[in-house]
Design a protein around this motif. Sequence first.
Motif, PDB file in Angstrom:
ATOM      1  N   SER A 290      31.170  51.350  36.627  1.00 56.68           N
ATOM      2  CA  SER A 290      31.462  49.981  36.205  1.00 56.68           C
ATOM      3  C   SER A 290      32.648  49.347  36.911  1.00 56.68           C
ATOM      4  CB  SER A 290      31.675  49.932  34.685  1.00 56.68           C
ATOM      5  OG  SER A 290      32.761  50.759  34.305  1.00 56.68           O
ATOM      6  N   GLY A 291      33.519  50.138  37.498  1.00 60.90           N
ATOM      7  CA  GLY A 291      34.657  49.602  38.240  1.00 60.90           C
ATOM      8  C   GLY A 291      34.635  50.102  39.675  1.00 60.90           C
ATOM      9  N   HIS A 292      35.478  49.551  40.529  1.00 59.38           N
ATOM     10  CA  HIS A 292      35.536  50.030  41.908  1.00 59.38           C
ATOM     11  C   HIS A 292      36.038  51.471  41.920  1.00 59.38           C
ATOM     12  CE1 HIS A 292      36.640  50.459  46.135  1.00 59.38           C
ATOM     13  NE2 HIS A 292      35.742  49.503  46.354  1.00 59.38           N
ATOM     14  N   TYR A 293      35.408  52.298  42.730  1.00 58.60           N
ATOM     15  CA  TYR A 293      35.696  53.734  42.698  1.00 58.60           C
ATOM     16  C   TYR A 293      37.155  54.080  42.949  1.00 58.60           C
ATOM     17  CZ  TYR A 293      35.943  53.980  47.830  1.00 58.60           C
ATOM     18  OH  TYR A 293      36.311  53.819  49.140  1.00 58.60           O
ATOM     19  N   ILE A 297      39.968  53.965  35.707  1.00 60.14           N
ATOM     20  CA  ILE A 297      39.070  53.385  34.711  1.00 60.14           C
ATOM     21  C   ILE A 297      39.386  54.025  33.364  1.00 60.14           C
ATOM     22  CG2 ILE A 297      37.222  55.065  35.136  1.00 60.14           C
ATOM     23  CD1 ILE A 297      35.235  52.750  34.757  1.00 60.14           C
ATOM     24  N   ASN A 307      27.823  49.338  27.251  1.00 56.49           N
ATOM     25  CA  ASN A 307      26.832  49.855  28.194  1.00 56.49           C
ATOM     26  C   ASN A 307      25.529  50.233  27.501  1.00 56.49           C
ATOM     27  OD1 ASN A 307      28.091  49.699  30.797  1.00 56.49           O
ATOM     28  ND2 ASN A 307      29.494  51.317  30.163  1.00 56.49           N
ATOM     29  N   ASN A 352      30.802  49.181  46.555  1.00 54.91           N
ATOM     30  CA  ASN A 352      31.226  48.383  45.405  1.00 54.91           C
ATOM     31  C   ASN A 352      30.157  48.468  44.310  1.00 54.91           C
ATOM     32  OD1 ASN A 352      32.032  46.383  43.545  1.00 54.91           O
ATOM     33  ND2 ASN A 352      33.049  45.218  45.172  1.00 54.91           N
ATOM     34  N   THR A 353      30.228  49.516  43.501  1.00 57.51           N
ATOM     35  CA  THR A 353      29.222  49.746  42.465  1.00 57.51           C
ATOM     36  C   THR A 353      29.287  48.681  41.365  1.00 57.51           C
ATOM     37  OG1 THR A 353      30.720  51.297  41.350  1.00 57.51           O
ATOM     38  CG2 THR A 353      29.087  52.226  42.857  1.00 57.51           C
ATOM     39  N   HIS A 354      30.462  48.093  41.148  1.00 57.72           N
ATOM     40  CA  HIS A 354      30.591  47.042  40.133  1.00 57.72           C
ATOM     41  C   HIS A 354      29.691  45.857  40.482  1.00 57.72           C
ATOM     42  CE1 HIS A 354      32.378  44.333  37.209  1.00 57.72           C
ATOM     43  NE2 HIS A 354      32.635  43.475  38.186  1.00 57.72           N
ATOM     44  N   SER A 358      25.986  44.406  38.967  1.00 54.96           N
ATOM     45  CA  SER A 358      25.762  42.995  38.639  1.00 54.96           C
ATOM     46  C   SER A 358      24.414  42.527  39.175  1.00 54.96           C
ATOM     47  CB  SER A 358      26.881  42.117  39.211  1.00 54.96           C
ATOM     48  OG  SER A 358      28.114  42.411  38.595  1.00 54.96           O
TER      49      SER A 358
END
Length: 462
Positions: A290-293, A297, A307, A352-354, A358
């Motif tokens: 959910s956040g940048h690695y 977090i 979630n 960028n998994t965040h 999205s």
Amino acid sequence: MKIHNTLLNSEQELDISKKVKIYLCGVTVYDESHIGHARTIIIFDVLRKFLENKNVEVEFVQNFTDVDDKIINRANSENTTAEAISTKYIERYFKDFDGLNVKRATNYPKATEHIDDIIKFVEKLIEKKIAYTTKNGVYFSVSKFPEYGKLSKKKIDELQSGSRIEVDEAKNDPLDFAVWKFSNTEPVWDSPWGKGRPGWHIECSAMSIKYLGENFDIHGGGRDLIFPHHENEIAQSESCTDSPFAKIWMHVGMVTINGEKMSKSLGNIKSIKHVLENWGSNIIRLFCLSGHYSKPIDYSEELLKENVTKWRQVETGYYELIHAHGENDEEINSIIDKTSTDFDNALNDDLNTHLALSAFFQLVKETNRLAAEEKLGSKDAQSIKKELERMMKILGLSIPEMTESEKQEIDNLISNREKFRKDKQFEEADKIRDKLNEMNIELIDHKGKTIWMKKERIENDN
């Protein structure tokens, strides 16, 4: 693909025109793995799956540290052997991470299986006069590597001025670190310098070079490994081979618990076994991505529940696609193209998994909108489903599979319920709905039809 290189502190292009070689520092197997380990390993699992989706061959090596003072201390406290402890927790590791839908590495080298390689590595350092022997072991001479500190951005003179007097006064310099420790306490191995066991840092250098060569693409781990572990790896590896070590260094941010660092003293460590039992694989993966690695977090019940809500939307959309029929909608190709492009662009830009999530949830949202507006045709549903499954495979998410007999049983129950409702036998119809609820089957009413979806059972979904 751009990756932020911790060593250069800037984005660097990863060459995906050839096989990509990755080494990830794994766990020390003296206890259960926790949510912090999970985040690092899930991040690298997504990186690997994304590259493989782009038809890039990936060689992925992740070690087990199976000789360590923590393992020995645990063995002594349980009146058993270090080997028994490491074997127990390696087995636990695979059970945990298989449960988290993590693809197994190409190789899982163990330190105890590479003692000869480690000894040869130390011999080279001694021959080059970069390592020296004391009464307590063999040490790497940090002053012989002028670039020491280039990863962590620490300066040798500052480290020396801030260092405390070490227990081992036989060392030439307090900053020097052990590559071989003398000992008579099992487990020990014979070496040219005396019985003992390897230092922690030398294990990863020897194993990564053995499997991936002197200069490979990516070396990764948690941010807590930057110093001293990865700094020492660079120093001893480049001193031994006279060539650059890993091209790119990736470090994953820590997981905190309600704003505090995880620690045994605070009693707030969340084991993977615990989080899997309470939340399941999909929710844990959504949390970790959910956040940048590279950023920390925070683990909280509120975020996990958010979630769960998002995952229920995914399930709804997926089953809408399965049950879709009728005419096609002209919007669909542009929706798929945009979300697919946004998803890939996000992962190509420093993983960028965040933003990738999205794009994924945007596709889910559009699917549910089309279904609600009765605009979801069967042909277009197959196109969306194909792209949704591609994204889910990369993210490591999965809808629980059902057998044909389970599907048939559900269809029969729904058919019977419809008959009861038509005959105004509402009590009988309600009994069937109750039975479906027990099976985690939720009914979705549409104009002229009722479809069903199977919800994943999540213990903390309340």
